[in-house]
Motif scaffolding. Structure first.
Motif, PDB file in Angstrom:
ATOM      1  N   ILE A  35       0.842  -1.206   0.000  1.00  0.00           N
ATOM      2  CA  ILE A  35       0.000   0.000   0.000  1.00  0.00           C
ATOM      3  C   ILE A  35       0.874   1.252   0.000  1.00  0.00           C
ATOM      4  O   ILE A  35       0.623   2.204  -0.753  1.00  0.00           O
ATOM      5  CB  ILE A  35      -0.940  -0.018   1.219  1.00  0.00           C
ATOM      6  N   GLU A  36       1.921   1.217   0.826  1.00  0.00           N
ATOM      7  CA  GLU A  36       2.818   2.377   0.899  1.00  0.00           C
ATOM      8  C   GLU A  36       3.487   2.624  -0.457  1.00  0.00           C
ATOM      9  O   GLU A  36       3.585   3.755  -0.933  1.00  0.00           O
ATOM     10  CB  GLU A  36       3.883   2.126   1.974  1.00  0.00           C
ATOM     11  N   GLY A  37       3.920   1.525  -1.101  1.00  0.00           N
ATOM     12  CA  GLY A  37       4.551   1.664  -2.410  1.00  0.00           C
ATOM     13  C   GLY A  37       3.588   2.180  -3.459  1.00  0.00           C
ATOM     14  O   GLY A  37       3.948   3.020  -4.297  1.00  0.00           O
ATOM     15  N   ALA A  38       2.345   1.704  -3.422  1.00  0.00           N
ATOM     16  CA  ALA A  38       1.343   2.142  -4.396  1.00  0.00           C
ATOM     17  C   ALA A  38       1.001   3.618  -4.213  1.00  0.00           C
ATOM     18  O   ALA A  38       0.786   4.353  -5.187  1.00  0.00           O
ATOM     19  CB  ALA A  38       0.085   1.290  -4.276  1.00  0.00           C
ATOM     20  N   GLN A  39       0.943   4.075  -2.952  1.00  0.00           N
ATOM     21  CA  GLN A  39       0.634   5.489  -2.689  1.00  0.00           C
ATOM     22  C   GLN A  39       1.738   6.410  -3.186  1.00  0.00           C
ATOM     23  O   GLN A  39       1.481   7.544  -3.574  1.00  0.00           O
ATOM     24  CB  GLN A  39       0.410   5.690  -1.186  1.00  0.00           C
ATOM     25  N   ASN A  40       2.972   5.868  -3.208  1.00  0.00           N
ATOM     26  CA  ASN A  40       4.108   6.690  -3.637  1.00  0.00           C
ATOM     27  C   ASN A  40       4.316   6.659  -5.148  1.00  0.00           C
ATOM     28  O   ASN A  40       5.182   7.361  -5.669  1.00  0.00           O
ATOM     29  CB  ASN A  40       5.400   6.220  -2.952  1.00  0.00           C
ATOM     30  N   THR A  41       3.564   5.791  -5.855  1.00  0.00           N
ATOM     31  CA  THR A  41       3.760   5.685  -7.314  1.00  0.00           C
ATOM     32  C   THR A  41       2.489   6.073  -8.060  1.00  0.00           C
ATOM     33  O   THR A  41       2.192   7.256  -8.203  1.00  0.00           O
ATOM     34  CB  THR A  41       4.196   4.249  -7.695  1.00  0.00           C
ATOM     35  N   HIS A  42       1.731   5.064  -8.521  1.00  0.00           N
ATOM     36  CA  HIS A  42       0.596   5.358  -9.406  1.00  0.00           C
ATOM     37  C   HIS A  42      -0.753   5.148  -8.726  1.00  0.00           C
ATOM     38  O   HIS A  42      -1.777   5.054  -9.399  1.00  0.00           O
ATOM     39  CB  HIS A  42       0.672   4.465 -10.653  1.00  0.00           C
ATOM     40  N   ASN A  49      -7.526   4.886  -0.941  1.00  0.00           N
ATOM     41  CA  ASN A  49      -7.683   5.571  -2.226  1.00  0.00           C
ATOM     42  C   ASN A  49      -6.828   4.942  -3.328  1.00  0.00           C
ATOM     43  O   ASN A  49      -6.185   5.637  -4.132  1.00  0.00           O
ATOM     44  CB  ASN A  49      -7.331   7.068  -2.086  1.00  0.00           C
ATOM     45  N   LEU A  50      -6.820   3.614  -3.358  1.00  0.00           N
ATOM     46  CA  LEU A  50      -6.050   2.878  -4.352  1.00  0.00           C
ATOM     47  C   LEU A  50      -6.998   2.006  -5.182  1.00  0.00           C
ATOM     48  O   LEU A  50      -8.097   1.680  -4.743  1.00  0.00           O
ATOM     49  CB  LEU A  50      -5.003   1.986  -3.684  1.00  0.00           C
ATOM     50  N   VAL A  51      -6.537   1.636  -6.376  1.00  0.00           N
ATOM     51  CA  VAL A  51      -7.283   0.684  -7.210  1.00  0.00           C
ATOM     52  C   VAL A  51      -6.388  -0.532  -7.441  1.00  0.00           C
ATOM     53  O   VAL A  51      -5.169  -0.483  -7.243  1.00  0.00           O
ATOM     54  CB  VAL A  51      -7.696   1.296  -8.569  1.00  0.00           C
ATOM     55  N   ILE A  52      -7.010  -1.629  -7.866  1.00  0.00           N
ATOM     56  CA  ILE A  52      -6.271  -2.870  -8.116  1.00  0.00           C
ATOM     57  C   ILE A  52      -6.311  -3.175  -9.607  1.00  0.00           C
ATOM     58  O   ILE A  52      -7.352  -3.016 -10.263  1.00  0.00           O
ATOM     59  CB  ILE A  52      -6.889  -4.035  -7.313  1.00  0.00           C
TER      60      ILE A  52
END
Length: 876
Positions: free
Chosen positions: A374-381, A411-414
């Motif tokens: 999750i942390e990585g996704a928030q920092n990228t796309h 606030n992420l999508v898969i």
């Protein structure tokens, strides 16, 4: 209980109508590579339907344990969320092997449904295959034609798998009334809730080959299956199979263990109770039959089932192992009819608990990994990759729905498209696992041969040589009338003393000769088809024709060694039960002249003490020199005897052969020594794991055991000579050396530590300041394995600052960077720095903002990389 009553009444009905009551086979087929788990009552009779073997009965009835969790029959994801799907269930069935066909099968089904099950005839609706006019007409004897529904191949043409026996079928449905829907007949009942299927009558007529074509079976046969849970559910008038007595008992126990109430109408919590009750049965019966959770094949599927149960347990608030606490209720409700549950209860509990603990640890690690993703996704796309989502589900057991909820909160999508691709690939791999590894032959070299020739008579129990007549010769998979010197061939005789490889015992070798100078060297003996014993080898002299008279002689010394090892295998089996417990089940064996190998179910390595005890028990019995007797008894008598071991899943005829050494009695068709003393000596050479839950012992007897002991003695003598002591003082000498080694190791450690502390002090004095940042940049003479520890000591001595150290080792080099936390907060990132420098030393690297390292293949570039580090720091 209603389930037990229905089970027993069903079997008794068919027993009274000329059917042999056959015990359920294990939940995984020992001899059928095309099936992952036993998924139908007919599985254990598959070779009979194919005409590959025959039994001494033509009618049979069973209550078969079934598991459907893979391949074509995969109900796993439905379990808990529907009213009738289960992974484990019992299949009541009756079978005819060329005896009776459609008319009798339909009559039996009607009688059972109305008289034994006690169903109202007005509520029974039969279905037939669309083209099966015969079945349709037969059903009109019992119900109006208007109540008979025709269905297509999807619903009314049954097959066990992608290949194998198949045929049209007739299903019986029970109308549960308008409460379950407005449909007027089964074809209108889309949900299947009102008209509930409870019995399937398969009219076995064909064998489906790998190319999809159908070939007629040798004899049309009958295979039926009635799910006992559905029958009992209809009898009890409950809405779901989870309301039936056995499953409701397990749910009640779950309520006690979890201290939570079960409400079947609560769609939030009821599925968890359903999943736990069903999955526990699946797990317990599979483990009792010898499967254990693992990362491959059946074990992988079982591990998925267990982890699904644990996940649902967590949804009810349980974060500790719980399945073993529910197990006693299962044993209490089903153990009377399935003794294997009682015998294996402790082992099942241990395995369940160990697996649950391991998965809970995995989930905790998975939680940390999920946070990192999750942390990585928030920092990228702001997107979780399909690969990460699949890893979370497949490796750590997170359901996709749970991942989606967490992603939405962040606030992420898969990337569901990629996830579904990986999911489909995994399902396809699962399907491939259960595909047959060898084609089911539609024809066989010996099919026609056995029609015109009597079965080979085996004389080898009583004699090792015999006169015989050649009835068949095979060269290059073709029958011939004559063979000549130099040809490899198979010889079939009307009678033989040669034992064909079977049941783990290797085939005999020896010679076949005649008075005309013919000599055939037998290198192996096999049974390629029931009733056929084939002598494999080479004709060394003369020629041989079909019809010739010959003298067949077994290699007697070799046979004696095989017999000794076979009897020793029985003694080993007995000793394993005595030392480890009755849960031990044979999982395979090999008996050769030079060794024996025995595979058995057990969930942990054997201790040295256990191995010694097993070895001692076997040798004690050998020294008693008791006679080894063999005799035949009725199979039904053997089933009633508690002291005769019989292998679960083996196929036995009406008469069975008992090998009896008083304390050890087993059903066995192999050859055995006449007295235990002939074995001489028994030694275990090796013990280890060959699969999850399966151990293997290799052992030797007689001269081979003496050689093993002598080799051990010689090794001890040579070791004593090397250490300049006497064998009896060897342990004392080794203990002294170990202690001396500990002291030297500590001294070496102290020296290294002192040297390292000196280097730390020296380097700390070389600190330079770059942009107000204390900095140490240096190549150091430290082993790569110690570099990280050295860096930590230097950082502790230095305090706030940045360190870059390089080490060379032959043709490799290492670079490590450490940034104190206060400087990380100011924007200096060790991971970013290392990624810039790593290519310079022809390597790769990574890490965290406060520490990162790289390994490279260009040690000559290390000085240049450290200089570049100084430039980067100066430019920051």
């Amino acid at each position: 209980m209603e389930t037990q009553r229905i089970r027993r009444q069903f079997l008794n009905y068919f027993k009274e109508h000329g059917h042999r009551v056959i015990s359920s086979s294990p939940v995984f087929p020992h001899d059928d590579p095309s099936l992952l788990f036993t998924n139908a009552g007919m599985n254990q009779f598959k070779d009979v339907f194919l005409g590959k073997s025959a039994r001494d009965y033509h009618r049979a009835t069973t209550s078969q344990k079934c598991i459907r969790v893979g391949g074509k029959h995969n109900d796993l994801e439905n379990v808990g969320h529907t009213s009738r799907h289960l992974t484990f269930f019992e299949m009541l069935g009756n079978f005819s092997f060329g005896d009776y066909f459609k008319a009798e099968a339909i009559q039996f089904a009607w009688d059972i449904s109305t008289q034994v099950f006690g169903f109202d005839p007005q509520h029974i609706w039969p279905t037939v295959f669309r083209d099966d006019e015969e079945a349709f007409e037969l059903w009109t004897r019992y119900v109006p034609a208007s109540k008979i529904t025709r269905f297509g191949e999807k619903d009314n043409f049954w097959s066990m798998g992608e290949v194998g026996p198949c045929g049209p079928c007739s299903e019986l449905y029970y109308d549960r009334g308008s409460k379950y829907g407005p449909a007027n007949n089964p074809s209108e009942d889309v949900t299947g809730e009102r008209y509930l299927e409870f019995w399937n009558l398969v009219f076995m007529q064909f064998n489906r080959l790998e190319d999809g074509s159908l070939s007629p079976l040798p004899r049309p046969s009958i295979d039926t299956g009635a799910g006992i849970e559905r029958v009992v559910g209809l009898k009890m008038g409950v809405d779901s199979v989870f309301g039936t007595d056995v499953l409701r008992e397990l749910i009640a126990q779950t309520e006690q263990v979890f201290n939570k109430s079960y409400d079947p109408t609560n769609i939030q919590t009821a599925p968890a109770f359903h999943v736990i009750a069903d999955h526990l049965r699946c797990l317990a019966f599979a483990i009792a039959d010898g499967v254990q959770p693992s990362n491959v094949d059946r074990g992988y599927v079982l591990r998925k089932v267990l982890r699904r149960a644990v996940r649902y347990g967590r949804s009810l608030g349980m974060d500790t192992p719980f399945l073993a606490d529910i197990l006693p209720r299962l044993v209490a409700t089903m153990g009377e009819d399935y003794k294997e549950l009682v015998q294996a209860q402790q082992r099942i509990a241990e395995i369940l608990t160990v697996e649950e603990e391991a998965f809970l640890r995995t989930l905790r690690r998975g939680g940390n990994i999920l946070n990192q993703i999750i942390e990585g996704a928030q920092n990228t796309h702001h997107r979780i990759s399909g690969d990460d989502a699949f890893k979370l589900k497949d490796t750590y057991g997170f359901p996709l729905e749970e991942i989606e909820l967490i992603a939405r909160d962040a606030n992420l999508v898969i990337d569901k498209e990629r996830f579904e691709l990986l999911e489909n690939e995994a399902k396809e791999r699962s399907r491939q696992v259960q595909k047959t590894t060898q084609q089911i032959a539609s024809t066989n070299l010996f099919v026609d041969f056995v029609k015109t020739h009597a079965a080979t008579t085996f004389l080898g129990y009583e004699q090792l040589s015999a006169r015989a007549t050649v009835t068949g010769l095979v060269v290059d998979q073709q029958f011939v009338n004559q063979i000549i010197a130099g040809q490899d061939a198979m010889i079939i005789l009307d009678q033989t003393p040669f034992y064909a490889e079977m049941g783990g015992q290797i085939g005999d070798t020896g010679t076949i000769v005649n008075h005309q100078g013919m000599s055939f060297q037998v290198t192996n003996t096999i049974s390629p088809y029931q009733g056929v014993i084939a002598h494999v080898g080479t004709l060394t002299h003369g020629h041989l024709k079909v019809g010739d008279s010959v003298e067949a002689s077994v290699d007697a010394p070799r046979r004696q060694k095989i017999e000794n090892n076979h009897t020793a295998t029985h003694l080993l089996h007995w000793a394993l039960h005595h030392v480890l417990g009755e849960h031990v089940k044979q999982a395979g064996s090999v008996v050769e002249p030079g060794r024996l190998r025995f595979d058995f179910s057990h969930h942990k390595p054997l201790t040295k003490q256990e191995l010694n005890e097993i070895e001692n028990l076997v040798n004690q019995r050998i020294r008693l020199n008791l006679p080894v007797k063999t005799y035949e008894i009725a199979y039904e008598e053997a089933q009633k005897s508690t002291d005769i071991k019989q292998f679960f899943g083996e196929k036995y005829g009406a008469k069975v052969r008992v090998v009896d050494a008083e304390f050890s009695k087993e059903l066995c068709g192999g050859t055995h020594t006449s007295a235990l003393g002939n074995i001489g000596l028994f030694r275990i050479a090796k013990e280890g794991s060959i699969a999850a839950g399966v151990r293997r012992i290799e052992a030797v007897t007689g001269e081979d055991a003496e050689s093993l002991s002598r080799h051990s003695e010689q090794f001890i003598d040579s070791l004593a000579e090397l250490l300049k002591t006497q064998p009896q003082k060897l342990q004392e000498r080794i203990e002294k050396l170990v202690e001396e080694n500990k002291q030297l190791a500590q001294e070496m450690k102290n020296l290294k530590k002192g040297k390292m502390e000196g280097m730390v002090t020296e380097l700390s004095q070389q600190t330079e300041v770059i942009h107000h940042i204390p900095t140490i940049i240096a190549k150091v003479d430290v082993p790569a394995a110690e570099l990280r520890n050295f860096l930590e000591l230097l950082q502790a001595k230095m305090g706030s600052g940045v360190i870059a150290l390089g080490v060379t080792e032959e043709d490799k080099c290492h670079l490590i960077i450490r940034v104190s936390d206060d400087l990380v907060a100011k924007g200096i990132n060790a991971s970013q720095l290392i990624k810039t420098l790593a290519p310079m030393i022809e390597g790769t690297g990574g890490g965290k903002p406060n520490m990162a390292q790289a390994g490279g293949k260009a040690p000559q570039k290390l000085t240049e990389a450290l200089a570049k580090f100084r430039e980067l720091l100066q430019a920051s």
